[in-house]
Design a protein around this motif. Structure first.
Motif, short mmCIF file in Angstrom:
data_model
loop_
_atom_site.label_atom_id
_atom_site.label_comp_id
_atom_site.label_asym_id
_atom_site.label_seq_id
_atom_site.Cartn_x
_atom_site.Cartn_y
_atom_site.Cartn_z
N TRP A 188 0.84 -1.21 0.00
CA TRP A 188 0.00 0.00 0.00
C TRP A 188 0.87 1.25 0.00
O TRP A 188 0.63 2.20 -0.75
CB TRP A 188 -0.90 -0.03 1.22
N GLN A 189 1.92 1.26 0.83
CA GLN A 189 2.83 2.40 0.88
C GLN A 189 3.58 2.57 -0.45
O GLN A 189 3.76 3.69 -0.93
CB GLN A 189 3.83 2.22 2.02
N ALA A 190 3.99 1.45 -1.04
CA ALA A 190 4.70 1.51 -2.32
C ALA A 190 3.81 2.06 -3.42
O ALA A 190 4.25 2.88 -4.25
CB ALA A 190 5.21 0.12 -2.69
N ARG A 191 2.55 1.65 -3.43
CA ARG A 191 1.64 2.15 -4.47
C ARG A 191 1.44 3.65 -4.35
O ARG A 191 1.36 4.37 -5.36
CB ARG A 191 0.31 1.42 -4.41
N ARG A 192 1.35 4.16 -3.13
CA ARG A 192 1.18 5.60 -2.93
C ARG A 192 2.37 6.38 -3.49
O ARG A 192 2.22 7.53 -3.94
CB ARG A 192 1.03 5.91 -1.43
N ARG A 193 3.55 5.78 -3.46
CA ARG A 193 4.75 6.46 -3.94
C ARG A 193 5.05 6.19 -5.41
O ARG A 193 5.94 6.80 -5.99
CB ARG A 193 5.97 6.00 -3.11
N SER A 194 4.32 5.26 -6.01
CA SER A 194 4.71 4.72 -7.31
C SER A 194 4.63 5.72 -8.47
O SER A 194 5.28 5.52 -9.49
CB SER A 194 3.86 3.49 -7.64
N MET A 195 3.83 6.78 -8.34
CA MET A 195 3.64 7.69 -9.46
C MET A 195 4.51 8.93 -9.37
O MET A 195 4.30 9.90 -10.11
CB MET A 195 2.16 8.09 -9.56
N ARG A 196 5.51 8.94 -8.48
CA ARG A 196 6.38 10.11 -8.37
C ARG A 196 7.16 10.36 -9.66
O ARG A 196 7.33 11.49 -10.08
CB ARG A 196 7.34 9.93 -7.20
N SER A 197 7.67 9.29 -10.23
CA SER A 197 8.40 9.37 -11.51
C SER A 197 8.55 7.95 -12.01
O SER A 197 8.40 6.98 -11.25
CB SER A 197 9.78 10.02 -11.33
N LEU A 198 8.88 7.80 -13.29
CA LEU A 198 9.08 6.46 -13.84
C LEU A 198 10.25 5.75 -13.16
O LEU A 198 10.11 4.58 -12.77
CB LEU A 198 9.29 6.51 -15.35
N PRO A 199 11.42 6.40 -13.00
CA PRO A 199 12.51 5.70 -12.30
C PRO A 199 12.11 5.26 -10.89
O PRO A 199 12.48 4.17 -10.45
CB PRO A 199 13.63 6.73 -12.27
N TYR A 200 11.37 6.13 -10.18
CA TYR A 200 10.95 5.77 -8.83
C TYR A 200 10.05 4.54 -8.87
O TYR A 200 10.21 3.61 -8.07
CB TYR A 200 10.22 6.93 -8.17
N CYS A 201 9.13 4.53 -9.80
CA CYS A 201 8.21 3.40 -9.92
C CYS A 201 8.98 2.11 -10.23
O CYS A 201 8.74 1.07 -9.60
CB CYS A 201 7.18 3.69 -11.01
N LEU A 202 9.91 2.17 -11.18
CA LEU A 202 10.66 0.98 -11.57
C LEU A 202 11.53 0.45 -10.43
O LEU A 202 11.81 -0.74 -10.37
CB LEU A 202 11.52 1.28 -12.79
N SER A 203 11.96 1.34 -9.53
CA SER A 203 12.83 0.92 -8.43
C SER A 203 12.10 0.16 -7.34
O SER A 203 12.73 -0.50 -6.50
CB SER A 203 13.51 2.15 -7.81
N LEU A 204 10.77 0.22 -7.33
CA LEU A 204 10.01 -0.37 -6.23
C LEU A 204 10.12 -1.90 -6.22
O LEU A 204 9.98 -2.52 -5.16
CB LEU A 204 8.54 0.05 -6.32
N GLY A 205 10.35 -2.51 -7.36
CA GLY A 205 10.52 -3.96 -7.39
C GLY A 205 11.71 -4.39 -6.58
O GLY A 205 11.64 -5.34 -5.77
N GLU A 206 12.85 -3.68 -6.75
CA GLU A 206 14.05 -4.00 -5.99
C GLU A 206 13.88 -3.66 -4.50
O GLU A 206 14.33 -4.40 -3.63
CB GLU A 206 15.25 -3.24 -6.56
N GLU A 207 13.22 -2.52 -4.23
CA GLU A 207 13.03 -2.14 -2.83
C GLU A 207 12.21 -3.18 -2.07
O GLU A 207 12.59 -3.62 -0.97
CB GLU A 207 12.34 -0.77 -2.74
N LEU A 208 11.09 -3.59 -2.65
CA LEU A 208 10.24 -4.57 -1.99
C LEU A 208 10.94 -5.92 -1.86
O LEU A 208 10.81 -6.61 -0.84
CB LEU A 208 8.93 -4.71 -2.75
#
Length: 331
Positions: free
Chosen positions: A83-103
């Motif tokens: 849920w927290q990741a989804r809230r942050r996912s639209m900040r930018s494309l690089p930010y969104c793509l990085s969420l896979g590695e973060e999680l």
């Protein structure tokens, strides 16, 4: 200190137990986003679709991480993390793509009982990539940490996050290995080291050892086992790199160091070059090359001879060229 990097296949629900086994004794563990598995595509590809408006993509991402946690008994609030990741996912494309590695890193740290290290705080980008500052930050982040887990592929910048090109988790891993003074950088993949040809297309033997220069030329010419920038980082620090299969650590592996391979025919790789396919052969003596190429290549093809040989054609020549040079003693 040993730094270990695990690719996307290792981070799937059915393979994560290999990471726990092989990470034992490693001070730094760098992980990728979950890769392709039997029931889905790569998480990074799904994140790309999510950012550009695919309403179904995030549900698929949630299912992948929930499955990883359920299958491996990871006891943390995965739904809250998602849920927290989804809230942050639209900040930018690089930010969104990085969420896979973060999680991946957050779940892996919980699973193996290690400390999570935020890559955004360690690997720093300015106009390019600030290697010196990144190494200083990594050393500080790991002070007093027995074992830390960090997501590869991304880092922080003034605008939020930036990512390396695809496969950039290797770069993160190599930088961490050098910064932390590791004795070796172990790159765990789903193949047995660096093979003489793409093992997904041709059954070919593992190359026992390569020099940094040989590995770099292979990487830029289509061999996907290691990112070219990671090879450069390792070469500058003379960091030995072991590329091995996490499925079987006793299987053949490749050592990348200052020692070149003396094999007369080293490898063949392939990449797209405009409207043509570029097939590259390494460590070939000039004698007999043209004759073998003429016998093997039919139709419209262009051959370039240099430090290594390139053949440009309309169709893939990977298998016929590999077969031709493997069957004949070209020494």
């Amino acid at each position: 200190m040993i730094t270990a990097k695990f690719g996307g296949t290792a981070m799937t629900a059915e393979n994560l137990h290999h990471v726990k086994r092989l990470a034992e004794g490693c001070g730094c563990v760098v992980v990728s986003a979950p890769g392709r598995c039997a029931d889905g595509e790569k998480v990074t590809d799904m994140l790309y679709r999510h950012f550009y408006g695919d309403g179904r993509a995030w549900k698929l991402i949630e299912n992948r991480f929930l499955k990883i946690a359920a299958v491996n008994g990871i006891r943390c609030d995965v739904e809250k993390l998602l849920w927290q990741a989804r809230r942050r996912s639209m900040r930018s494309l690089p930010y969104c793509l990085s969420l896979g590695e973060e999680l991946s890193a957050r779940l892996c740290a919980q699973y193996i009982g290690a400390q999570y290290i935020e890559a955004e705080d360690c690997l720093r980008f300015d106009k390019g990539f600030n290697a010196r500052l990144s190494m200083q930050n990594l050393r500080k982040a790991f002070v007093g940490v027995k074992q830390g887990v960090m997501g590869g592929f991304y880092g922080g910048c003034d605008g939020g996050r930036r990512v390396f090109s695809r496969g950039g988790g290797d770069v993160s891993g190599c930088i961490a290995a050098v910064a932390l003074g590791s004795s070796v950088y172990r790159n765990w993949t789903d193949v047995e080291g660096v093979c003489r040809a793409d093992p997904r297309r041709i059954q070919s033997p593992t190359i026992p050892f390569l020099s940094y220069g040989q590995m770099y030329r292979m990487a830029v010419s289509g061999a996907q086992v290691m990112h070219p920038q990671a090879v450069t980082v390792a070469k500058r620090a003379a960091m030995p790199v072991v590329v091995a299969s996490f499925f079987n650590e006793n299987a053949p592996f490749t050592l990348i160091s200052n020692c070149p391979s003396p094999l007369p025919f080293l490898s063949v790789s392939e990449k797209i070059a405009g409207e043509r396919v570029c097939t590259v052969l390494f460590n070939l003596p000039k004698s007999q090359v043209c004759r073998l190429i003429a016998q093997t290549v039919k139709g419209d093809a262009r051959v370039e001879l240099g430090d290594f040989l390139r053949v440009y054609s309309k169709n893939s020549l990977l298998k016929p060229l590999y077969d031709a040079f493997s069957a004949v003693d070209v020494d």
